[in-house]
Design a protein around this motif. Structure first.
Motif, PDB file in Angstrom:
ATOM      1  N   SER A  76     -33.574 -57.461 -21.069  1.00 48.60           N
ATOM      2  CA  SER A  76     -33.633 -57.406 -19.609  1.00 48.60           C
ATOM      3  C   SER A  76     -34.926 -58.042 -19.083  1.00 48.60           C
ATOM      4  CB  SER A  76     -33.533 -55.956 -19.146  1.00 48.60           C
ATOM      5  OG  SER A  76     -33.682 -55.873 -17.760  1.00 48.60           O
ATOM      6  N   SER A  79     -34.757 -61.923 -19.538  1.00 45.69           N
ATOM      7  CA  SER A  79     -33.952 -62.626 -18.535  1.00 45.69           C
ATOM      8  C   SER A  79     -34.624 -62.563 -17.170  1.00 45.69           C
ATOM      9  CB  SER A  79     -32.538 -62.048 -18.474  1.00 45.69           C
ATOM     10  OG  SER A  79     -32.542 -60.729 -17.982  1.00 45.69           O
ATOM     11  N   GLN A  82     -37.391 -65.208 -17.286  1.00 50.50           N
ATOM     12  CA  GLN A  82     -36.788 -66.537 -17.284  1.00 50.50           C
ATOM     13  C   GLN A  82     -36.283 -66.897 -15.892  1.00 50.50           C
ATOM     14  OE1 GLN A  82     -33.268 -66.877 -19.694  1.00 50.50           O
ATOM     15  NE2 GLN A  82     -33.497 -69.079 -19.916  1.00 50.50           N
ATOM     16  N   SER A  83     -35.632 -65.967 -15.237  1.00 55.02           N
ATOM     17  CA  SER A  83     -35.070 -66.266 -13.918  1.00 55.02           C
ATOM     18  C   SER A  83     -36.154 -66.441 -12.861  1.00 55.02           C
ATOM     19  CB  SER A  83     -34.092 -65.175 -13.504  1.00 55.02           C
ATOM     20  OG  SER A  83     -34.729 -63.920 -13.498  1.00 55.02           O
ATOM     21  N   LEU A 133     -27.356 -66.926 -15.013  1.00 54.48           N
ATOM     22  CA  LEU A 133     -28.182 -67.817 -15.837  1.00 54.48           C
ATOM     23  C   LEU A 133     -27.315 -68.678 -16.747  1.00 54.48           C
ATOM     24  CD1 LEU A 133     -31.163 -65.504 -16.828  1.00 54.48           C
ATOM     25  CD2 LEU A 133     -31.239 -67.526 -15.376  1.00 54.48           C
ATOM     26  N   SER A 134     -26.197 -68.153 -17.201  1.00 52.35           N
ATOM     27  CA  SER A 134     -25.323 -68.900 -18.103  1.00 52.35           C
ATOM     28  C   SER A 134     -24.687 -70.105 -17.422  1.00 52.35           C
ATOM     29  CB  SER A 134     -24.236 -67.988 -18.667  1.00 52.35           C
ATOM     30  OG  SER A 134     -23.455 -67.445 -17.621  1.00 52.35           O
TER      31      SER A 134
END
Length: 141
Positions: A76, A79, A82-83, A133-134
């Motif tokens: 968690s 991500s 990263q975001s 994100l994918s």
């Protein structure tokens, strides 16, 4: 017969008061274990090896649950980092129909189902929300 994974069993908030419930938590295990000790046959008491085996199995399940929770927290946080680092970057987004569009990440939202991005389209200026994100196929600085 369906078998629940350890993470879903230990991570659930279901109670085990009903007969049809399939979830056992730490308190239920301790109650069951104490009852087993109280109602054992005095002529054939619980073997020490069985006692130690049950305790080690319980400890193993508890440690697995803690490890699973730690890994979920790391994923968690990864991500999230990263975001957030994608804010104001130009990206190429693959839509559900397979088409691609180019835009700039304008917002990041954290929901119970994960990270959701908002992308401002480079051509039209429209904002696409709930981008995962994918779906990001290319990031440009």
């Amino acid at each position: 017969m369906a078998v629940d994974s350890i993470g879903s069993v230990l991570g659930s908030s279901a109670t085990t008061s009903g007969i049809n419930d399939k979830v056992i938590n730490q308190d239920d295990f301790i109650k069951l274990f104490v009852s087993e000790l109280q109602f054992q046959d005095p002529m054939q008491p619980l073997d020490n090896s069985q006692f130690l085996l049950q305790m080690s199995q319980f400890e193993s399940i508890e440690l697995s649950s803690e490890t699973n929770e730690g890994v979920q927290n790391l994923l968690s946080m990864g991500s999230s980092d990263q975001s957030i680092s994608l804010l104001n970057h130009s990206v190429q987004v693959t839509g559900s129909d397979g088409g691609t569009s180019t835009g700039k990440i304008s917002a990041v939202q954290f929901t119970s189902s994960g990270v959701s991005l908002s992308v401002t389209d480079a051509n039209t200026g429209g904002v696409t929300t709930n981008v995962r994100l994918s779906q990001i196929s290319l990031v440009q600085p």
